[in-house]
Design a protein around this motif. Structure first.
Motif, PDB file in Angstrom:
ATOM      1  N   LYS A 189       0.819  -1.218   0.000  1.00  0.00           N
ATOM      2  CA  LYS A 189       0.000   0.000   0.000  1.00  0.00           C
ATOM      3  C   LYS A 189       0.851   1.267   0.000  1.00  0.00           C
ATOM      4  O   LYS A 189       0.397   2.329  -0.439  1.00  0.00           O
ATOM      5  CB  LYS A 189      -0.944   0.005   1.197  1.00  0.00           C
ATOM      6  CG  LYS A 189      -0.254  -0.002   2.548  1.00  0.00           C
ATOM      7  CD  LYS A 189      -1.270  -0.048   3.678  1.00  0.00           C
ATOM      8  CE  LYS A 189      -0.600  -0.067   5.047  1.00  0.00           C
ATOM      9  NZ  LYS A 189      -1.600  -0.131   6.145  1.00  0.00           N
ATOM     10  N   TYR A 190       2.094   1.158   0.482  1.00  0.00           N
ATOM     11  CA  TYR A 190       2.983   2.313   0.488  1.00  0.00           C
ATOM     12  C   TYR A 190       3.676   2.500  -0.864  1.00  0.00           C
ATOM     13  O   TYR A 190       4.277   3.557  -1.112  1.00  0.00           O
ATOM     14  CB  TYR A 190       4.048   2.171   1.578  1.00  0.00           C
ATOM     15  CG  TYR A 190       3.463   1.978   2.951  1.00  0.00           C
ATOM     16  CD1 TYR A 190       2.788   3.020   3.595  1.00  0.00           C
ATOM     17  CD2 TYR A 190       3.573   0.762   3.618  1.00  0.00           C
ATOM     18  CE1 TYR A 190       2.243   2.844   4.866  1.00  0.00           C
ATOM     19  CE2 TYR A 190       3.032   0.574   4.884  1.00  0.00           C
ATOM     20  CZ  TYR A 190       2.365   1.619   5.501  1.00  0.00           C
ATOM     21  OH  TYR A 190       1.829   1.439   6.754  1.00  0.00           O
ATOM     22  N   LEU A 191       3.605   1.484  -1.719  1.00  0.00           N
ATOM     23  CA  LEU A 191       4.302   1.528  -3.002  1.00  0.00           C
ATOM     24  C   LEU A 191       3.404   1.930  -4.160  1.00  0.00           C
ATOM     25  O   LEU A 191       3.881   2.051  -5.293  1.00  0.00           O
ATOM     26  CB  LEU A 191       4.918   0.158  -3.303  1.00  0.00           C
ATOM     27  CG  LEU A 191       5.942  -0.368  -2.300  1.00  0.00           C
ATOM     28  CD1 LEU A 191       6.396  -1.771  -2.699  1.00  0.00           C
ATOM     29  CD2 LEU A 191       7.135   0.570  -2.194  1.00  0.00           C
ATOM     30  N   VAL A 192       2.121   2.115  -3.896  1.00  0.00           N
ATOM     31  CA  VAL A 192       1.185   2.412  -4.985  1.00  0.00           C
ATOM     32  C   VAL A 192       0.552   3.798  -4.835  1.00  0.00           C
ATOM     33  O   VAL A 192      -0.474   4.085  -5.429  1.00  0.00           O
ATOM     34  CB  VAL A 192       0.093   1.326  -5.085  1.00  0.00           C
ATOM     35  CG1 VAL A 192       0.707  -0.012  -5.484  1.00  0.00           C
ATOM     36  CG2 VAL A 192      -0.679   1.185  -3.784  1.00  0.00           C
ATOM     37  N   THR A 193       1.175   4.657  -4.068  1.00  0.00           N
ATOM     38  CA  THR A 193       0.674   6.017  -3.874  1.00  0.00           C
ATOM     39  C   THR A 193       1.133   6.911  -5.023  1.00  0.00           C
ATOM     40  O   THR A 193       1.990   6.523  -5.836  1.00  0.00           O
ATOM     41  CB  THR A 193       1.177   6.588  -2.553  1.00  0.00           C
ATOM     42  OG1 THR A 193       2.615   6.634  -2.585  1.00  0.00           O
ATOM     43  CG2 THR A 193       0.740   5.717  -1.372  1.00  0.00           C
ATOM     44  N   LYS A 194       0.592   8.121  -5.064  1.00  0.00           N
ATOM     45  CA  LYS A 194       1.031   9.079  -6.081  1.00  0.00           C
ATOM     46  C   LYS A 194       2.499   9.443  -5.905  1.00  0.00           C
ATOM     47  O   LYS A 194       3.242   9.598  -6.884  1.00  0.00           O
ATOM     48  CB  LYS A 194       0.162  10.336  -6.012  1.00  0.00           C
ATOM     49  CG  LYS A 194      -1.235  10.149  -6.583  1.00  0.00           C
ATOM     50  CD  LYS A 194      -1.999  11.472  -6.618  1.00  0.00           C
ATOM     51  CE  LYS A 194      -3.376  11.266  -7.249  1.00  0.00           C
ATOM     52  NZ  LYS A 194      -4.143  12.527  -7.295  1.00  0.00           N
ATOM     53  N   SER A 195       2.924   9.580  -4.652  1.00  0.00           N
ATOM     54  CA  SER A 195       4.333   9.891  -4.394  1.00  0.00           C
ATOM     55  C   SER A 195       5.239   8.794  -4.926  1.00  0.00           C
ATOM     56  O   SER A 195       6.270   9.067  -5.559  1.00  0.00           O
ATOM     57  CB  SER A 195       4.568  10.061  -2.883  1.00  0.00           C
ATOM     58  OG  SER A 195       3.805  11.130  -2.378  1.00  0.00           O
ATOM     59  N   PHE A 198       5.532   8.954  -8.763  1.00  0.00           N
ATOM     60  CA  PHE A 198       6.463   9.972  -9.259  1.00  0.00           C
ATOM     61  C   PHE A 198       7.915   9.584  -8.979  1.00  0.00           C
ATOM     62  O   PHE A 198       8.787   9.725  -9.844  1.00  0.00           O
ATOM     63  CB  PHE A 198       6.146  11.334  -8.642  1.00  0.00           C
ATOM     64  CG  PHE A 198       4.904  11.965  -9.198  1.00  0.00           C
ATOM     65  CD1 PHE A 198       4.820  12.315 -10.546  1.00  0.00           C
ATOM     66  CD2 PHE A 198       3.805  12.204  -8.389  1.00  0.00           C
ATOM     67  CE1 PHE A 198       3.662  12.894 -11.063  1.00  0.00           C
ATOM     68  CE2 PHE A 198       2.651  12.771  -8.892  1.00  0.00           C
ATOM     69  CZ  PHE A 198       2.572  13.114 -10.233  1.00  0.00           C
ATOM     70  N   ILE A 199       8.174   9.062  -7.784  1.00  0.00           N
ATOM     71  CA  ILE A 199       9.547   8.690  -7.427  1.00  0.00           C
ATOM     72  C   ILE A 199      10.037   7.535  -8.296  1.00  0.00           C
ATOM     73  O   ILE A 199      11.144   7.571  -8.845  1.00  0.00           O
ATOM     74  CB  ILE A 199       9.631   8.309  -5.932  1.00  0.00           C
ATOM     75  CG1 ILE A 199       9.371   9.538  -5.064  1.00  0.00           C
ATOM     76  CG2 ILE A 199      10.994   7.710  -5.600  1.00  0.00           C
ATOM     77  CD1 ILE A 199       9.213   9.239  -3.590  1.00  0.00           C
ATOM     78  N   SER A 200       9.196   6.493  -8.431  1.00  0.00           N
ATOM     79  CA  SER A 200       9.597   5.345  -9.244  1.00  0.00           C
ATOM     80  C   SER A 200       9.677   5.717 -10.723  1.00  0.00           C
ATOM     81  O   SER A 200      10.525   5.204 -11.454  1.00  0.00           O
ATOM     82  CB  SER A 200       8.625   4.183  -9.044  1.00  0.00           C
ATOM     83  OG  SER A 200       7.307   4.545  -9.410  1.00  0.00           O
ATOM     84  N   LEU A 247       1.048   3.494 -10.929  1.00  0.00           N
ATOM     85  CA  LEU A 247       0.273   4.123 -11.998  1.00  0.00           C
ATOM     86  C   LEU A 247      -1.111   3.493 -12.092  1.00  0.00           C
ATOM     87  O   LEU A 247      -2.127   4.197 -12.218  1.00  0.00           O
ATOM     88  CB  LEU A 247       1.016   3.972 -13.325  1.00  0.00           C
ATOM     89  CG  LEU A 247       0.286   4.455 -14.586  1.00  0.00           C
ATOM     90  CD1 LEU A 247       0.026   5.957 -14.520  1.00  0.00           C
ATOM     91  CD2 LEU A 247       1.085   4.099 -15.837  1.00  0.00           C
ATOM     92  N   SER A 248      -1.172   2.179 -12.010  1.00  0.00           N
ATOM     93  CA  SER A 248      -2.448   1.469 -12.111  1.00  0.00           C
ATOM     94  C   SER A 248      -3.386   1.831 -10.977  1.00  0.00           C
ATOM     95  O   SER A 248      -4.592   2.013 -11.176  1.00  0.00           O
ATOM     96  CB  SER A 248      -2.196  -0.043 -12.118  1.00  0.00           C
ATOM     97  OG  SER A 248      -1.373  -0.404 -13.198  1.00  0.00           O
TER      98      SER A 248
END
Length: 367
Positions: A189-195, A198-200, A247-248
């Motif tokens: 859940k921490y890896l699929v945020t808007k932040s 952008f970072i990835s 993104l998804s």
């Protein structure tokens, strides 16, 4: 469908489009190999649950596998009518049974996925997590040594002598991506945020820049056991997969949501059909190029999926949706035994008393 599954389906929808692009004459197709197949294994790991019934899994995936094997051969006969014969059909079909590098296209994926899932399940049931991770890491190192020392440095030189049944030599690498997906469940859940998106995304651009500016020219191809960089083969696919997932998740509210969701939910149909359809279109309309190949492969596959979903028989053949039968016997046959079971289930022990002298059992009223 809940949100989590929905964004994973959207991710699979995006990824299956990249798979079509890799088989098309698109000039940048090779860069899709950086991440799309590792991402599918990572997503599969995210969906893993203990207690899988592998007999059902085998039927669910292998019935469509063999059905589409036949379809693939028939498409080839359609393009080259002079080769059509029962003998050639049977001769070709044996290569699909062998699987892996012996077959063009995507047929290697299902056997490798099932074997990876089975091995991961067995590892988890027999070893504690540190040992599971150690075994998987050792496999990752070993399979890279194998690829570096055995597999030719040019894809065109990977001939029959490097074919192993079901692409079994790819499984240790697939198992790593599968495990990454599974063990990232708790913090996905921490890896699929808007932040994170952008970072990835920036990290992906940076890795692409480093690849060309430093002359790395990274390339990997899971099917052909071509993975020559033990570091980049982990970093680059993982970074791009995080970007795709983020993104998804942020496309869940977009106008593309329904279309990508549908593509992802039916990604196996698209996986099997896009190549023969796209090649047929290019043979008829060479000027269609990669755009015609991609659109025809995608849309015709979705249309086929819509048609076969209407029939009980074709759902079994091409989607692996098996019927669920429940045997229901008339109550009159077992009425006595059912009532007696119900009575026994309601028997309760009574304490020994001075009046009774012995322990007795009482039956409560049966309605």
């Amino acid at each position: 469908m809940n949100r989590r599954i929905e964004y994973l389906d959207i991710a699979k929808g995006l990824l299956i489009i990249t798979v079509i692009l890799t088989h098309s004459p698109w000039p940048y197709a090779q860069y899709m190999y950086w991440f799309h197949m590792p991402a599918f294994f990572i997503i599969s790991g995210l969906l893993y649950k203990d207690g899988i019934d592998f007999k059902k899994q085998f039927l669910k995936f292998y019935i469509p596998y063999f059905s589409f094997s036949a379809v693939d051969i028939l498409f080839n006969f359609l393009m080259y009518p002079g080769t059509a014969s029962i003998g050639n059909f049977l001769s070709s079909f044996k290569y699909y049974i062998y699987g892996g590098k012996a077959v063009w296209g995507v047929f290697w994926f299902i056997p490798v996925l099932l074997i990876s899932k089975f091995l991961f399940s067995k590892l988890r049931s027999h070893f504690k997590t540190p040992y599971v991770l150690s075994i998987i890491v050792l496999g990752y190192i070993a399979v890279h040594i194998y690829s570096i020392m055995v597999i030719p440095n040019s894809i065109v030189n990977i001939n029959e002598q490097y074919w192993l049944p079901l692409d079994i030599d790819v499984v240790p690498l697939a198992l790593v991506y599968y495990a990454i997906g599974f063990y990232s469940k708790n913090f996905i859940k921490y890896l699929v945020t808007k932040s994170s998106m952008f970072i990835s995304g920036i990290a992906c651009l940076l890795l692409t820049y480093i690849n060309f500016s430093c002359g790395i020219y990274f390339y990997m191809n899971m099917k052909d056991s071509y993975y020559k960089s033990i570091g980049w083969d982990l970093i680059i696919p993982l970074c791009f997969t995080i970007f795709i997932l983020a993104l998804s998740n942020n496309l869940v509210q977009s106008p593309l949501r329904s279309f990508l969701n549908y593509c992802g939910a039916n990604s196996l149909i698209i996986m099997y059909l896009h190549r023969p359809i796209g090649n047929l279109i290019l043979s008829i309309f060479p000027s269609a190029e990669w755009i015609g190949y991609t659109l025809s492969g995608l849309l015709a596959s979705l249309a086929f999926n819509f048609i076969i979903s209407k029939s009980f028989f074709t759902r079994i053949l091409f989607k692996g949706i098996l019927p669920k039968y429940k045997l229901q016997l008339p109550l009159s046959i077992h009425q006595g035994s059912l009532i007696s079971q119900r009575i026994r289930s309601q028997i309760v022990p009574l304490r020994r008393t001075a009046k009774t002298g012995v322990g007795r059992k009482a039956v409560s009223d049966v309605n």
